[in-house]
Design a protein around this motif. Structure first.
Motif, PDB file in Angstrom:
ATOM      1  N   LYS A   2       5.901 -13.717 -19.957  1.00 27.81           N
ATOM      2  CA  LYS A   2       5.547 -14.939 -19.245  1.00 27.81           C
ATOM      3  C   LYS A   2       4.567 -15.765 -20.081  1.00 27.81           C
ATOM      4  O   LYS A   2       3.638 -15.229 -20.686  1.00 27.81           O
ATOM      5  CB  LYS A   2       4.926 -14.600 -17.888  1.00 27.81           C
ATOM      6  CG  LYS A   2       5.914 -13.967 -16.912  1.00 27.81           C
ATOM      7  CD  LYS A   2       5.262 -13.715 -15.565  1.00 27.81           C
ATOM      8  CE  LYS A   2       6.272 -13.131 -14.580  1.00 27.81           C
ATOM      9  NZ  LYS A   2       5.668 -12.896 -13.241  1.00 27.81           N
ATOM     10  N   TYR A   3       4.784 -17.080 -20.071  1.00 31.07           N
ATOM     11  CA  TYR A   3       3.954 -18.000 -20.843  1.00 31.07           C
ATOM     12  C   TYR A   3       3.272 -18.993 -19.907  1.00 31.07           C
ATOM     13  O   TYR A   3       3.881 -19.506 -18.966  1.00 31.07           O
ATOM     14  CB  TYR A   3       4.806 -18.747 -21.873  1.00 31.07           C
ATOM     15  CG  TYR A   3       5.439 -17.836 -22.894  1.00 31.07           C
ATOM     16  CD1 TYR A   3       4.752 -17.444 -24.031  1.00 31.07           C
ATOM     17  CD2 TYR A   3       6.737 -17.351 -22.700  1.00 31.07           C
ATOM     18  CE1 TYR A   3       5.333 -16.593 -24.969  1.00 31.07           C
ATOM     19  CE2 TYR A   3       7.326 -16.500 -23.631  1.00 31.07           C
ATOM     20  CZ  TYR A   3       6.604 -16.125 -24.759  1.00 31.07           C
ATOM     21  OH  TYR A   3       7.188 -15.285 -25.677  1.00 31.07           O
ATOM     22  N   TYR A   4       1.997 -19.274 -20.211  1.00 30.05           N
ATOM     23  CA  TYR A   4       1.178 -20.132 -19.365  1.00 30.05           C
ATOM     24  C   TYR A   4       0.591 -21.260 -20.216  1.00 30.05           C
ATOM     25  O   TYR A   4       0.282 -21.065 -21.398  1.00 30.05           O
ATOM     26  CB  TYR A   4       0.049 -19.324 -18.724  1.00 30.05           C
ATOM     27  CG  TYR A   4       0.539 -18.134 -17.935  1.00 30.05           C
ATOM     28  CD1 TYR A   4       0.753 -18.211 -16.565  1.00 30.05           C
ATOM     29  CD2 TYR A   4       0.814 -16.919 -18.571  1.00 30.05           C
ATOM     30  CE1 TYR A   4       1.214 -17.120 -15.847  1.00 30.05           C
ATOM     31  CE2 TYR A   4       1.275 -15.819 -17.865  1.00 30.05           C
ATOM     32  CZ  TYR A   4       1.477 -15.929 -16.504  1.00 30.05           C
ATOM     33  OH  TYR A   4       1.943 -14.839 -15.796  1.00 30.05           O
ATOM     34  N   TRP A  20      -0.113 -16.076 -23.632  1.00 34.75           N
ATOM     35  CA  TRP A  20       0.696 -14.980 -23.103  1.00 34.75           C
ATOM     36  C   TRP A  20      -0.041 -13.678 -23.331  1.00 34.75           C
ATOM     37  O   TRP A  20      -0.949 -13.590 -24.151  1.00 34.75           O
ATOM     38  CB  TRP A  20       2.078 -14.964 -23.776  1.00 34.75           C
ATOM     39  CG  TRP A  20       2.029 -14.701 -25.260  1.00 34.75           C
ATOM     40  CD1 TRP A  20       2.127 -13.505 -25.903  1.00 34.75           C
ATOM     41  CD2 TRP A  20       1.823 -15.696 -26.293  1.00 34.75           C
ATOM     42  NE1 TRP A  20       2.013 -13.677 -27.262  1.00 34.75           N
ATOM     43  CE2 TRP A  20       1.846 -15.008 -27.525  1.00 34.75           C
ATOM     44  CE3 TRP A  20       1.654 -17.088 -26.282  1.00 34.75           C
ATOM     45  CZ2 TRP A  20       1.676 -15.665 -28.744  1.00 34.75           C
ATOM     46  CZ3 TRP A  20       1.479 -17.732 -27.498  1.00 34.75           C
ATOM     47  CH2 TRP A  20       1.506 -17.032 -28.706  1.00 34.75           C
ATOM     48  N   ASN A  68       9.327 -21.460 -22.121  1.00 34.24           N
ATOM     49  CA  ASN A  68       9.621 -21.526 -20.688  1.00 34.24           C
ATOM     50  C   ASN A  68       8.311 -21.224 -19.960  1.00 34.24           C
ATOM     51  O   ASN A  68       7.886 -20.068 -19.877  1.00 34.24           O
ATOM     52  CB  ASN A  68      10.705 -20.515 -20.319  1.00 34.24           C
ATOM     53  CG  ASN A  68      11.071 -20.589 -18.846  1.00 34.24           C
ATOM     54  OD1 ASN A  68      10.842 -21.607 -18.191  1.00 34.24           O
ATOM     55  ND2 ASN A  68      11.619 -19.509 -18.320  1.00 34.24           N
ATOM     56  N   GLU A  70       5.515 -20.656 -17.166  1.00 38.41           N
ATOM     57  CA  GLU A  70       5.380 -20.126 -15.811  1.00 38.41           C
ATOM     58  C   GLU A  70       4.524 -21.046 -14.952  1.00 38.41           C
ATOM     59  O   GLU A  70       4.869 -21.363 -13.813  1.00 38.41           O
ATOM     60  CB  GLU A  70       4.749 -18.738 -15.867  1.00 38.41           C
ATOM     61  CG  GLU A  70       4.603 -18.049 -14.526  1.00 38.41           C
ATOM     62  CD  GLU A  70       5.895 -17.441 -14.035  1.00 38.41           C
ATOM     63  OE1 GLU A  70       5.927 -17.027 -12.864  1.00 38.41           O
ATOM     64  OE2 GLU A  70       6.871 -17.382 -14.812  1.00 38.41           O
ATOM     65  N   SER A  71       3.385 -21.460 -15.477  1.00 36.03           N
ATOM     66  CA  SER A  71       2.477 -22.320 -14.715  1.00 36.03           C
ATOM     67  C   SER A  71       1.557 -23.053 -15.675  1.00 36.03           C
ATOM     68  O   SER A  71       1.491 -22.733 -16.871  1.00 36.03           O
ATOM     69  CB  SER A  71       1.660 -21.505 -13.708  1.00 36.03           C
ATOM     70  OG  SER A  71       0.784 -20.605 -14.376  1.00 36.03           O
ATOM     71  N   TYR A 211       4.208 -28.380  -7.964  1.00 37.69           N
ATOM     72  CA  TYR A 211       5.026 -28.257  -9.171  1.00 37.69           C
ATOM     73  C   TYR A 211       5.067 -29.586  -9.918  1.00 37.69           C
ATOM     74  O   TYR A 211       4.977 -30.658  -9.325  1.00 37.69           O
ATOM     75  CB  TYR A 211       6.456 -27.845  -8.814  1.00 37.69           C
ATOM     76  CG  TYR A 211       6.564 -26.410  -8.345  1.00 37.69           C
ATOM     77  CD1 TYR A 211       6.869 -25.389  -9.246  1.00 37.69           C
ATOM     78  CD2 TYR A 211       6.340 -26.086  -7.008  1.00 37.69           C
ATOM     79  CE1 TYR A 211       6.958 -24.073  -8.820  1.00 37.69           C
ATOM     80  CE2 TYR A 211       6.421 -24.778  -6.567  1.00 37.69           C
ATOM     81  CZ  TYR A 211       6.735 -23.773  -7.480  1.00 37.69           C
ATOM     82  OH  TYR A 211       6.808 -22.461  -7.047  1.00 37.69           O
ATOM     83  N   ILE A 215       7.473 -26.750 -13.257  1.00 34.27           N
ATOM     84  CA  ILE A 215       6.403 -25.816 -13.627  1.00 34.27           C
ATOM     85  C   ILE A 215       5.400 -25.717 -12.480  1.00 34.27           C
ATOM     86  O   ILE A 215       4.944 -26.738 -11.951  1.00 34.27           O
ATOM     87  CB  ILE A 215       5.670 -26.271 -14.896  1.00 34.27           C
ATOM     88  CG1 ILE A 215       6.657 -26.394 -16.069  1.00 34.27           C
ATOM     89  CG2 ILE A 215       4.552 -25.298 -15.256  1.00 34.27           C
ATOM     90  CD1 ILE A 215       6.039 -27.010 -17.314  1.00 34.27           C
ATOM     91  N   LYS A 216       5.038 -24.508 -12.110  1.00 39.00           N
ATOM     92  CA  LYS A 216       4.025 -24.298 -11.070  1.00 39.00           C
ATOM     93  C   LYS A 216       2.671 -24.804 -11.575  1.00 39.00           C
ATOM     94  O   LYS A 216       2.295 -24.563 -12.724  1.00 39.00           O
ATOM     95  CB  LYS A 216       3.949 -22.813 -10.708  1.00 39.00           C
ATOM     96  CG  LYS A 216       2.973 -22.507  -9.582  1.00 39.00           C
ATOM     97  CD  LYS A 216       3.164 -21.100  -9.052  1.00 39.00           C
ATOM     98  CE  LYS A 216       2.820 -20.052 -10.079  1.00 39.00           C
ATOM     99  NZ  LYS A 216       2.848 -18.684  -9.520  1.00 39.00           N
ATOM    100  N   GLN A 418      -4.571 -18.276 -14.098  1.00 38.54           N
ATOM    101  CA  GLN A 418      -3.157 -18.461 -13.779  1.00 38.54           C
ATOM    102  C   GLN A 418      -2.423 -17.117 -13.688  1.00 38.54           C
ATOM    103  O   GLN A 418      -1.508 -16.953 -12.874  1.00 38.54           O
ATOM    104  CB  GLN A 418      -2.487 -19.328 -14.846  1.00 38.54           C
ATOM    105  CG  GLN A 418      -3.028 -20.750 -14.923  1.00 38.54           C
ATOM    106  CD  GLN A 418      -2.284 -21.560 -15.956  1.00 38.54           C
ATOM    107  OE1 GLN A 418      -1.066 -21.667 -15.922  1.00 38.54           O
ATOM    108  NE2 GLN A 418      -3.016 -22.155 -16.896  1.00 38.54           N
TER     109      GLN A 418
END
Length: 420
Positions: A2-4, A20, A68, A70-71, A211, A215-216, A418
């Motif tokens: 997951k990437y933030y 990440w 991609n 996540e938030s 969103y 994206i959150k 996050q």
């Protein structure tokens, strides 16, 4: 994996940093950077928030091509805000470096003496605190019909999501949060005749907003120093300096410290993630940046630091003198404070670095006296962590072991919120 996305906006630049988790550590990559700075208009210093929003969106588009996400969340400096009439901004958006509050500070203190303000909020005195800015807005009629004041990151997040929520750590820079209730102080609001509608519920970091482009979007600790402290990998509770345009020097405490000595030393109590940040504002690398802009704008900062380290100029100034906050000429401001005229432009930089190191020493002495504790390590993060000369001066002056971490502390703290 997951990437933030952490969007970190300071007084001179903004950055989009992706993070990440791998092998129990947060890794980061900067993907976009843009300039920021105050604009002079009609004899006032203001922010171009429309430009900031466009750069934020541009950076998100670039990031999405690689990851991609996540938030995302946004952290900025404190105290400044945007007035809103429902969904419509009230312009201009003033910068904390503007001098408009000078005309009303005495009036505010005649209504509520600063000693009482400090006992209730634990907030240091700075002429740009939100409390004074809002009172000036009231006096100028700018609050008529206003339904919200959104701190800078709250406003930018609102423009992405359409959701207005006030975040706790940035609210504690306003000078209007009661240190016991941890909510806006009703007595202060009532005595100053502020519209109660402006002072809404506070939310903690990790709160979901909505969103943007799939994206959150969440609240981090939106005051950049709060995120930076959260991003420092301390073994124990130790001293820290978040070293950038400002140097924020402090320590985590369980509760605010609002005694008379803390007030006299101008220490502030600001919100952290489950703790209090007992800290002091010191003018910081603003001094160096403004000297560079004026004296040698095209010279590499590393070369400047090297030449400053070889200077024999030893006179110092008060790094927190009010004349240094927003001078037309930083060189002239230094000249007025110095007894001896520097022979070289690099003498000015030497003076700035020496003065900062000495101010750190004095602040730590005050902190240890007021907390009744002795600390041995001093963590430094932010742009100043990369300045080995300033770090060596700081270690020499303070007698503390300097642990300089050239990490993206604010972004890491943002991303931690996050991930939770």
């Amino acid at each position: 994996m997951k990437y933030y996305l952490a969007i970190d906006i300071g007084a001179s630049s903004g950055r989009h940093i992706v993070g990440w988790k791998k092998d129990e550590q947060i890794h980061t990559e900067e993907l976009y950077r843009f300039d920021n700075g105050v604009i002079e208009k009609d004899n006032h210093l203001i922010w171009d928030v429309e430009y900031l929003l466009s750069e934020i969106k541009k950076g998100i588009t670039i990031v999405k091509k690689r990851y991609n996400i996540e938030s995302l969340s946004i952290a900025t400096w404190g105290v400044d805000y945007v007035l809103m009439k429902e969904g419509q901004e009230v312009f201009p958006v003033y910068s904390y470096r503007d001098n408009r509050t000078e005309r009303i500070i005495n009036e505010v203190h005649s209504i509520i003496p600063f000693e009482e303000l400090y006992q209730r909020t634990g907030s240091q005195y700075q002429p740009f605190n939100t409390i004074y800015q809002l009172y000036d807005d009231k006096k100028q009629g700018r609050l008529k019909g206003v339904t919200d004041f959104l701190m800078m990151p709250e406003y930018l997040l609102y423009k992405l999501t359409g959701v207005k929520k006030k975040e706790f750590t940035n609210a504690t820079t306003t000078g209007m949060i009661n240190h016991e209730s941890l909510m806006f102080d009703e007595m202060i609001i009532n005595k100053l005749g502020m519209p109660k509608i402006l002072f809404k519920k506070l939310y903690q970091p990790k709160e979901m907003l909505g969103y943007y482009d799939g994206i959150k979007v969440v609240l981090c600790a939106t005051h950049d120093t709060a995120s930076a402290v959260e991003g420092i990998p301390m073994r124990d509770n130790e001293l820290y300096i978040s070293s950038g345009t400002w140097s924020l020097l402090g320590v985590k405490t369980e509760k605010p410290i609002t005694d008379i000595n803390s007030m006299k030393a101008n220490y502030s109590n600001e919100g952290g993630v489950g703790y209090n940040r007992y800290q002091k504002n010191i003018m910081g690398l603003w001094l160096v940046n403004e000297l560079k802009k004026e004296l040698c704008p095209n010279e590499n900062i590393r070369d400047i630091v090297e030449k400053a380290s070889k200077s024999s100029f030893e006179e110092i100034i008060n790094a927190n003198d009010s004349s240094l906050l927003a001078p037309e000429s930083m060189k002239d401001a230094f000249d007025k404070l110095l007894k001896n005229k520097p022979e070289s432009i690099y003498d000015y930089f030497r003076c700035a670095y020496n003065s900062l190191a000495l101010s750190y020493k004095k602040a730590i002495e005050e902190l240890e006296k007021n907390t009744g504790k002795t600390y041995f390590n001093l963590y430094i993060v932010g742009g100043g962590a990369k300045n080995s000369f300033l770090n060596s001066l700081t270690e020499k002056e303070t007698g503390k072991k300097v642990i300089a971490l050239p990490i993206e502390a604010t972004a890491i703290g943002n991303i931690k919120m996050q991930m939770w």
